[in-house]
Design an enzyme around this catalytic site. Structure first.
Site, PDB file in Angstrom:
ATOM      1  N   ARG A 296     -53.739  18.095 -26.514  1.00 23.08           N
ATOM      2  CA  ARG A 296     -53.593  19.424 -25.926  1.00 23.08           C
ATOM      3  C   ARG A 296     -52.172  19.705 -25.435  1.00 23.08           C
ATOM      4  O   ARG A 296     -51.593  20.754 -25.727  1.00 23.08           O
ATOM      5  CB  ARG A 296     -54.566  19.549 -24.740  1.00 23.08           C
ATOM      6  CG  ARG A 296     -54.604  20.932 -24.100  1.00 23.08           C
ATOM      7  CD  ARG A 296     -55.389  20.881 -22.762  1.00 23.08           C
ATOM      8  NE  ARG A 296     -56.651  20.201 -22.887  1.00 23.08           N
ATOM      9  CZ  ARG A 296     -57.805  20.782 -23.224  1.00 23.08           C
ATOM     10  NH1 ARG A 296     -57.855  22.077 -23.434  1.00 23.08           N
ATOM     11  NH2 ARG A 296     -58.918  20.068 -23.340  1.00 23.08           N
ATOM     12  N   CYS A 364     -71.557  38.469 -32.512  1.00 24.96           N
ATOM     13  CA  CYS A 364     -72.844  38.953 -32.016  1.00 24.96           C
ATOM     14  C   CYS A 364     -73.490  37.979 -31.037  1.00 24.96           C
ATOM     15  O   CYS A 364     -74.499  37.329 -31.346  1.00 24.96           O
ATOM     16  CB  CYS A 364     -73.758  39.240 -33.195  1.00 24.96           C
ATOM     17  SG  CYS A 364     -73.034  40.484 -34.265  1.00 24.96           S
ATOM     18  N   GLU A 365     -72.872  37.842 -29.888  1.00 21.80           N
ATOM     19  CA  GLU A 365     -73.363  36.995 -28.798  1.00 21.80           C
ATOM     20  C   GLU A 365     -72.865  37.654 -27.523  1.00 21.80           C
ATOM     21  O   GLU A 365     -71.671  37.959 -27.421  1.00 21.80           O
ATOM     22  CB  GLU A 365     -72.686  35.609 -28.836  1.00 21.80           C
ATOM     23  CG  GLU A 365     -73.127  34.668 -29.914  1.00 21.80           C
ATOM     24  CD  GLU A 365     -74.422  33.962 -29.595  1.00 21.80           C
ATOM     25  OE1 GLU A 365     -74.705  33.694 -28.404  1.00 21.80           O
ATOM     26  OE2 GLU A 365     -75.163  33.689 -30.556  1.00 21.80           O
TER      27      GLU A 365
HETATM   28  C1  LIG Z   1     -59.342  13.941 -27.392  1.00 18.26           C
HETATM   29  C2  LIG Z   1     -58.663  12.653 -27.324  1.00 18.26           C
HETATM   30  C3  LIG Z   1     -57.295  12.600 -27.049  1.00 18.26           C
HETATM   31  C4  LIG Z   1     -56.480  13.815 -26.740  1.00 18.26           C
HETATM   32  O1  LIG Z   1     -56.858  14.436 -25.560  1.00 18.26           O
HETATM   33  P1  LIG Z   1     -56.001  15.672 -25.004  1.00 18.26           P
HETATM   34  O2  LIG Z   1     -56.708  16.057 -23.772  1.00 18.26           O
HETATM   35  O3  LIG Z   1     -56.039  16.725 -26.042  1.00 18.26           O
HETATM   36  O4  LIG Z   1     -54.628  15.159 -24.742  1.00 18.26           O
HETATM   37  C5  LIG Z   1     -56.692  11.364 -27.043  1.00 18.26           C
HETATM   38  N1  LIG Z   1     -57.381  10.242 -27.296  1.00 18.26           N
HETATM   39  C6  LIG Z   1     -58.690  10.240 -27.559  1.00 18.26           C
HETATM   40  C7  LIG Z   1     -59.393   8.988 -27.825  1.00 18.26           C
HETATM   41  C8  LIG Z   1     -59.383  11.447 -27.584  1.00 18.26           C
HETATM   42  O5  LIG Z   1     -60.691  11.451 -27.835  1.00 18.26           O
END
Ligand SMILES: *Cc1c(COP(=O)(O)O)cnc(C)c1O
Length: 443
Positions: A296, A364-365
């Site tokens: 993210r 449609c929700e």
């Molecule tokens: C989803 C995930 C990430 C990334 O998480 P973010 O919150 O997007 O940084 C990293 N490692 C694992 C194992 C994940 O499942």
């Protein structure tokens, strides 16, 4: 200050036309050229957060950055991250294949997930994925069999559940004790015994944990490091096993609204490195290689979504709704986890605020509401809404609900716009449909 603390892409400003622009490209012109809804991704912002991570962690000698592809996985995005020296955390055959097609160094790819299939593990081995993070006993035995059939020794980590609760939405917590992910701390010894004694086609390199997503607390990273280092020391003592990798996952938060105050990469690096050095000393182990897997925080800030505003409805004595031409199929997060977003009108960002309105999606929700109670100027049909921080978990979770075509995505940089995902066509929508012979009209 690091890039994930910015609500908007770093290159965003109001241009001489009075429109919002990103990467030197006028957003209203992009909406006209490519149509809406449109995902726009700012390359400079992506490279800037990569730089923030590398700078923040440079005092620890053995740091490896991996991008968690599930946040947004496309060939162009993978090519950018690979050029920044990042490896990839992938969770499916589709993600493995995408980073492979983008030319990633497959030895820097980690395959992760709580129920990887035979076909997916097979593909990972065939394409030379560097590490598999094994999640459970079933997978240990399955992977060993597949590795044996390829006559290979597969390099693995064990995904563990460190038993840490972070204060984020329940659906995006992953490190608490009754999580569906990973081995419980009490199951590690049994897994290690199996690997050492029975599973000769698996080589264990270290431990992997991931405690959650959209994390704003920094101390839980220090707690997580202590648990991982302590386990390395304990496994060395009990099995004379020298593990030299720890992967702390991702999770750093971003700023979706003005009230969000995520920590910087420098804040978490300070906590992680301090805890690592302290615990290396305390438990007397060799400094392990450190792996991070942000998703993210790498891609969210760089992305915006453009929509065209259409119909509106004033509920008598109630809310004022304005509808856009997209919604829950291109951004599932508000309806899935009550996620909040900020937005501006791209063709009049500086107009006086007139009212609080609710931005509704077109699906449609009743739950398809993108933003509740946002302060915006007077809205006219045809205005372009720019929703911020949609780079992560928007396109990657997109669906064809209501048989609506998925939007296009454009990469902008230095006044250049490049299409990186084509808008789906109506023929794409029916491309996989089959009418059985007996139902076909034969006239
Ligand atoms: C989803 C995930 C990430 C990334 O998480 P973010 O919150 O997007 O940084 C990293 N490692 C694992 C194992 C994940 O499942």
């Amino acid at each position: 200050m690091s890039t994930n603390q910015s609500l908007k892409p770093l290159t965003l400003h109001v241009n001489s036309e009075g429109n919002l622009q990103i990467g030197g490209c006028d957003l209203v012109a992009l909406a006209q050229k490519y149509n809406t809804p449109l995902y726009v991704l700012d390359e400079h912002t992506i490279r800037s957060i990569c730089h923030d991570y590398k700078e923040a962690f440079k005092s620890y000698p053995k740091v490896n950055m991996m991008y968690a592809s599930k946040a947004l996985c496309t060939e162009a995005v993978s090519a950018i991250l690979a050029s920044e020296g990042f490896g990839f955390d992938v969770v499916s055959a589709g993600e493995i294949y995408t980073v492979y097609k983008a030319g990633a160094d497959m030895s820097k790819v980690l395959f992760n997930g709580n129920n990887k299939s035979f076909e997916e593990l097979n593909l990972a081995i065939e394409l030379g994925v560097g590490r598999v993070s094994v999640d459970n006993f079933f997978e240990l035995s399955l992977l060993n069999e597949i590795a044996k059939s390829h006559n290979k020794v597969v390099d693995i980590l064990l995904r563990i559940t460190p038993g840490i609760e972070c204060h984020t939405h329940e659906y995006i917590q992953t490190g608490h004790l009754d999580s569906k992910f990973g081995f419980d701390l009490t199951q590690i010894d049994e897994a290690v015994e199996l690997i050492l004694e029975q599973y000769k086609n698996l080589k264990l390199h270290g431990l992997h944990a991931h405690i959650g997503s959209q994390i704003f607390e920094t101390t839980i990273y220090a707690d997580e490091i202590e648990i991982l280092v302590k386990e390395l020391a304990r496994l060395d003592e009990k099995f004379a096993l020298k593990l030299d990798e720890i992967n702390v996952g991702g999770g750093l938060g971003v700023k979706y609204t003005e009230s969000d105050v995520p920590p910087s990469t420098y804040d978490i690096a300070e906590k992680i490195i301090t805890s690592l050095n302290k615990n290396i000393e305390k438990y007397g182990i060799e400094p392990p290689a450190l792996f991070l897997e942000p998703g993210r925080s790498i891609i969210s800030t760089a992305g915006v979504t453009l929509y065209t505003l259409g119909s509106s409805k004033q509920v008598p004595h109630g809310k004022k709704y304005h509808a856009v031409d997209g919604g829950m199929a291109d951004n599932a997060r508000p309806s899935m986890y009550q996620a909040e977003y900020s937005a501006q009108i791209a063709n009049k960002p500086e107009a006086e605020i007139a009212q609080a309105v609710t931005i509704a999606g077109r699906f449609c929700e009743s739950g398809d509401i993108l933003i509740k109670n946002i302060q915006l100027p007077e809205i006219e049909e045809g205005d372009i809404l720019c929703v911020y921080n949609t780079g992560a978990y928007n396109y990657s979770m997109a669906s064809n609900y209501n048989r609506v075509q998925k939007p296009a995505m454009v990469l902008v940089n230095n006044a250049q716009d490049d299409l990186i995902i084509k808008r789906e066509t109506l023929d794409d929508i029916v491309a996989h449909d089959i009418i059985p012979q007996r139902l076909q009209k034969n006239d």
